[in-house]
Design a protein around this motif. Structure first.
Motif, PDB file in Angstrom:
ATOM      1  N   ARG A 164      25.220  15.740  26.780  1.00 49.19           N
ATOM      2  CA  ARG A 164      25.943  15.120  27.897  1.00 49.19           C
ATOM      3  C   ARG A 164      27.411  15.544  27.994  1.00 49.19           C
ATOM      4  O   ARG A 164      27.978  15.535  29.087  1.00 49.19           O
ATOM      5  CB  ARG A 164      25.844  13.593  27.813  1.00 49.19           C
ATOM      6  CG  ARG A 164      26.594  12.951  26.669  1.00 49.19           C
ATOM      7  CD  ARG A 164      26.586  11.420  26.741  1.00 49.19           C
ATOM      8  NE  ARG A 164      25.251  10.866  26.667  1.00 49.19           N
ATOM      9  CZ  ARG A 164      24.967   9.711  26.059  1.00 49.19           C
ATOM     10  NH1 ARG A 164      25.929   9.001  25.463  1.00 49.19           N
ATOM     11  NH2 ARG A 164      23.732   9.259  26.032  1.00 49.19           N
ATOM     12  N   ASP A 165      28.034  15.921  26.880  1.00 46.82           N
ATOM     13  CA  ASP A 165      29.459  16.288  26.921  1.00 46.82           C
ATOM     14  C   ASP A 165      29.706  17.572  27.698  1.00 46.82           C
ATOM     15  O   ASP A 165      30.791  17.769  28.246  1.00 46.82           O
ATOM     16  CB  ASP A 165      30.020  16.433  25.503  1.00 46.82           C
ATOM     17  CG  ASP A 165      30.180  15.082  24.814  1.00 46.82           C
ATOM     18  OD1 ASP A 165      30.150  14.065  25.536  1.00 46.82           O
ATOM     19  OD2 ASP A 165      30.312  15.056  23.583  1.00 46.82           O
ATOM     20  N   ASP A 166      28.719  18.455  27.720  1.00 46.39           N
ATOM     21  CA  ASP A 166      28.846  19.728  28.447  1.00 46.39           C
ATOM     22  C   ASP A 166      27.499  19.996  29.107  1.00 46.39           C
ATOM     23  O   ASP A 166      26.737  20.861  28.671  1.00 46.39           O
ATOM     24  CB  ASP A 166      29.222  20.850  27.468  1.00 46.39           C
ATOM     25  CG  ASP A 166      29.649  22.129  28.188  1.00 46.39           C
ATOM     26  OD1 ASP A 166      29.509  22.181  29.426  1.00 46.39           O
ATOM     27  OD2 ASP A 166      30.095  23.076  27.510  1.00 46.39           O
ATOM     28  N   PRO A 167      27.191  19.270  30.175  1.00 39.26           N
ATOM     29  CA  PRO A 167      25.818  19.250  30.702  1.00 39.26           C
ATOM     30  C   PRO A 167      25.320  20.575  31.254  1.00 39.26           C
ATOM     31  O   PRO A 167      24.118  20.803  31.315  1.00 39.26           O
ATOM     32  CB  PRO A 167      25.878  18.183  31.806  1.00 39.26           C
ATOM     33  CG  PRO A 167      27.321  18.032  32.143  1.00 39.26           C
ATOM     34  CD  PRO A 167      28.079  18.333  30.897  1.00 39.26           C
ATOM     35  N   SER A 168      26.213  21.472  31.634  1.00 35.78           N
ATOM     36  CA  SER A 168      25.752  22.726  32.230  1.00 35.78           C
ATOM     37  C   SER A 168      25.688  23.882  31.223  1.00 35.78           C
ATOM     38  O   SER A 168      25.364  25.010  31.588  1.00 35.78           O
ATOM     39  CB  SER A 168      26.667  23.128  33.394  1.00 35.78           C
ATOM     40  OG  SER A 168      27.986  23.344  32.919  1.00 35.78           O
ATOM     41  N   ARG A 169      25.990  23.616  29.960  1.00 35.85           N
ATOM     42  CA  ARG A 169      26.006  24.666  28.940  1.00 35.85           C
ATOM     43  C   ARG A 169      24.593  25.201  28.702  1.00 35.85           C
ATOM     44  O   ARG A 169      23.646  24.419  28.555  1.00 35.85           O
ATOM     45  CB  ARG A 169      26.563  24.091  27.640  1.00 35.85           C
ATOM     46  CG  ARG A 169      26.884  25.119  26.557  1.00 35.85           C
ATOM     47  CD  ARG A 169      27.469  24.406  25.343  1.00 35.85           C
ATOM     48  NE  ARG A 169      27.897  25.356  24.339  1.00 35.85           N
ATOM     49  CZ  ARG A 169      29.112  25.893  24.268  1.00 35.85           C
ATOM     50  NH1 ARG A 169      30.013  25.562  25.181  1.00 35.85           N
ATOM     51  NH2 ARG A 169      29.428  26.736  23.309  1.00 35.85           N
ATOM     52  N   PRO A 170      24.392  26.527  28.674  1.00 34.31           N
ATOM     53  CA  PRO A 170      23.048  27.054  28.402  1.00 34.31           C
ATOM     54  C   PRO A 170      22.642  26.802  26.947  1.00 34.31           C
ATOM     55  O   PRO A 170      23.420  27.065  26.025  1.00 34.31           O
ATOM     56  CB  PRO A 170      23.174  28.550  28.692  1.00 34.31           C
ATOM     57  CG  PRO A 170      24.623  28.856  28.658  1.00 34.31           C
ATOM     58  CD  PRO A 170      25.368  27.595  28.968  1.00 34.31           C
ATOM     59  N   ARG A 171      21.438  26.282  26.778  1.00 27.24           N
ATOM     60  CA  ARG A 171      20.979  25.925  25.434  1.00 27.24           C
ATOM     61  C   ARG A 171      19.486  26.194  25.294  1.00 27.24           C
ATOM     62  O   ARG A 171      18.722  26.077  26.254  1.00 27.24           O
ATOM     63  CB  ARG A 171      21.219  24.432  25.150  1.00 27.24           C
ATOM     64  CG  ARG A 171      22.668  23.966  25.190  1.00 27.24           C
ATOM     65  CD  ARG A 171      22.727  22.459  24.959  1.00 27.24           C
ATOM     66  NE  ARG A 171      24.080  21.945  24.814  1.00 27.24           N
ATOM     67  CZ  ARG A 171      24.773  21.384  25.801  1.00 27.24           C
ATOM     68  NH1 ARG A 171      24.239  21.284  27.016  1.00 27.24           N
ATOM     69  NH2 ARG A 171      25.987  20.916  25.587  1.00 27.24           N
ATOM     70  N   ILE A 172      19.085  26.529  24.062  1.00 28.62           N
ATOM     71  CA  ILE A 172      17.669  26.604  23.694  1.00 28.62           C
ATOM     72  C   ILE A 172      17.403  25.489  22.691  1.00 28.62           C
ATOM     73  O   ILE A 172      18.086  25.390  21.667  1.00 28.62           O
ATOM     74  CB  ILE A 172      17.320  27.950  23.033  1.00 28.62           C
ATOM     75  CG1 ILE A 172      17.565  29.121  23.976  1.00 28.62           C
ATOM     76  CG2 ILE A 172      15.858  27.949  22.569  1.00 28.62           C
ATOM     77  CD1 ILE A 172      17.410  30.486  23.298  1.00 28.62           C
ATOM     78  N   LEU A 173      16.438  24.634  22.989  1.00 27.67           N
ATOM     79  CA  LEU A 173      16.000  23.608  22.043  1.00 27.67           C
ATOM     80  C   LEU A 173      14.706  24.072  21.399  1.00 27.67           C
ATOM     81  O   LEU A 173      13.760  24.447  22.096  1.00 27.67           O
ATOM     82  CB  LEU A 173      15.764  22.272  22.763  1.00 27.67           C
ATOM     83  CG  LEU A 173      15.029  21.195  21.946  1.00 27.67           C
ATOM     84  CD1 LEU A 173      15.870  20.737  20.753  1.00 27.67           C
ATOM     85  CD2 LEU A 173      14.649  20.004  22.832  1.00 27.67           C
ATOM     86  N   ILE A 174      14.667  24.066  20.068  1.00 26.89           N
ATOM     87  CA  ILE A 174      13.423  24.394  19.371  1.00 26.89           C
ATOM     88  C   ILE A 174      12.770  23.104  18.890  1.00 26.89           C
ATOM     89  O   ILE A 174      13.382  22.291  18.201  1.00 26.89           O
ATOM     90  CB  ILE A 174      13.680  25.318  18.170  1.00 26.89           C
ATOM     91  CG1 ILE A 174      14.229  26.671  18.645  1.00 26.89           C
ATOM     92  CG2 ILE A 174      12.391  25.524  17.381  1.00 26.89           C
ATOM     93  CD1 ILE A 174      14.453  27.668  17.546  1.00 26.89           C
TER      94      ILE A 174
END
Length: 431
Positions: A164-174
């Protein structure tokens, strides 16, 4: 020679200081100790104890002559078989074009992180290679907290807090389930809640389902059912078909992530070119399934369930805190209850605990520090695989075909595991 100042030894800074994979390291150490005449019970490397199904082996023999380079993305017949396998098991509608084949899912994961510029989110504890791969590539890793009382499962709330602190950040969840290292898995409600958070933040969700077929009750469900547009399913032959050394893995992409699949295919074309042709042809037999494969899986699950329950009970009786596994072939016991007697012997870290256990009992397991924990967390991962899988399947489908598997079965089929528990119990009692 002053190696430090010799430019020929200018190793990539991302690789400097990284140790070889913990699971492979413990396996090689165990083999070395065995070659020196020591009796080592190998509970370190998570290698399936079961043989490759006969029909799949026969398919490999029949295709041993295949020598041509296959398409980068994989053999069309195999991609069709994998799409059919996913559609049967998960009631999905993926096509063969959604499938990418690689020389092991480990290689595909590495390419995913190369192709997608985003942070890696990993629930703690996690498999030993996720974070080192990210470090080699230069990606940021964020460990997501989990708790023993919740079976070390990620919650949707913890995921939301991170994002939520950086909602647009690209991330991969494993997400890996049934889990290596805990053997625990997720309920449908948990998967739905995580899927909703993943959709909210447009995460790329890599669902590592390499142990899906060894869910003890045969009831594994993919989170791709609930977040189809953003989930990549990862699976292969190593854990449910006993073919770890064959090195065949697969990613199944949603159509929405086709550009990411295309990027990974480009990387594949410039690195390994194609996956082994005979292996790909043989894998069609495994993914097409059939009555023989279903029976192989049914008996494998019966064996792993009774062994997991036996070891869970033995470890609990010793005084370890451990969650009952629901799939795979792992347990993740916590030996914090022995902290004081261990400290008197100057054993204060999980690494020191596992080293002392190996030296004093010949039982090889891995420290929790290899799975994302701080050094003084006194946990460990135990892979209950040191038994004759062919014998166990034969007994389960023969003498025990019409009766429940029990402690007597474990003692007959898996004497090394019983011996490991006896040795651990005696050593802990002696502290």
């Amino acid at each position: 020679m002053d190696i430090k100042n010799d430019h020929r030894y200018a190793i990539n800074l991302n690789v400097r200081g990284i140790q070889p994979s913990a699971t492979l390291r413990i396996n090689e150490l165990s083999n070395q100790l065995r070659s020196e005449g020591k009796d080592i019970i190998k509970l370190g490397l998570g290698q399936s104890p079961f043989p490759v199904p006969d029909r799949v082996v026969e398919a490999l023999k029949a295709h041993a002559h295949e020598k041509d380079y296959l398409p980068v993305r994989g053999l069309k017949g195999l991609r069709e078989a994998i799409a059919g396998y996913i559609n049967r098991n998960e009631r999905m509608r993926c096509s063969w074009e959604d499938v990418l084949i690689g020389p092991g899912s480990k290689e595909l994961l590495f390419m995913l992180q190369l192709a997608y510029y985003g942070d890696l989110l990993i629930p703690r504890p996690s498999w030993v290679s996720y974070a080192p791969q990210a470090r080699i590539i230069g990606r940021s890793v964020h460990w997501l907290p989990t708790h023993a009382e919740n079976n070390w499962q990620l919650t949707a709330e913890e995921l939301d807090i991170i994002c939520r602190d950086d909602p647009s950040r690209p991330r991969i969840l494993i997400l890996n389930y049934p889990s290596n290292p805990t053997g625990c898995t997720y309920t449908e409600d948990q998967l739905l809640a995580i899927a909703n958070v993943a959709r909210k933040y447009k995460l790329i969700l890599l669902s590592d389902e390499i142990y899906g077929e060894v869910h003890f009750e045969g009831k594994h469900k993919s989170i791709a059912r609930y977040y189809p547009e953003g989930t990549i399913i990862s699976t292969g032959l190593s854990k449910w078909a006993g073919a770890g050394g064959w090195r065949l893995g697969t990613f199944i992409f949603p159509p929405e992530l086709r550009p990411l699949q295309d990027a990974m295919a480009i990387i594949a074309s410039e690195t390994y070119t194609a996956t082994s042709a005979p292996i790909q042809h043989a894998a069609i037999a495994a993914f097409n399934g059939g009555d023989d494969i279903n029976e192989y899986l049914r008996q494998s699950r019966r064996v792993l369930k009774v062994v997991g329950e036996y070891l869970h009970r033995r470890l609990s009786d010793m005084g370890a805190v451990v969650q009952k596994p629901e799939g795979a072939f792992y347990l993740f016991p916590d030996f914090s209850g022995f902290r004081e007697p261990l400290a008197r012997k100057d054993i204060k870290t999980s690494q020191a605990f596992c080293t002392a256990l190996l030296e004093n009992t010949g039982v090889a397991i891995l420290p929790s520090s290899d799975f994302g924990f701080v050094p003084d967390h006194l946990g460990a991962r135990l892979a209950f695989v040191d038994f004759d899988g062919a014998l166990a399947l034969s007994l389960a489908g023969g003498d025990y075909a019409e009766q429940a598997l029990d402690d007597a079965f474990v003692k007959q089929a898996c004497p090394r595991l019983v011996q490991a528990m006896d040795k651990m119990e005696a050593w802990l009692a002696s502290l």
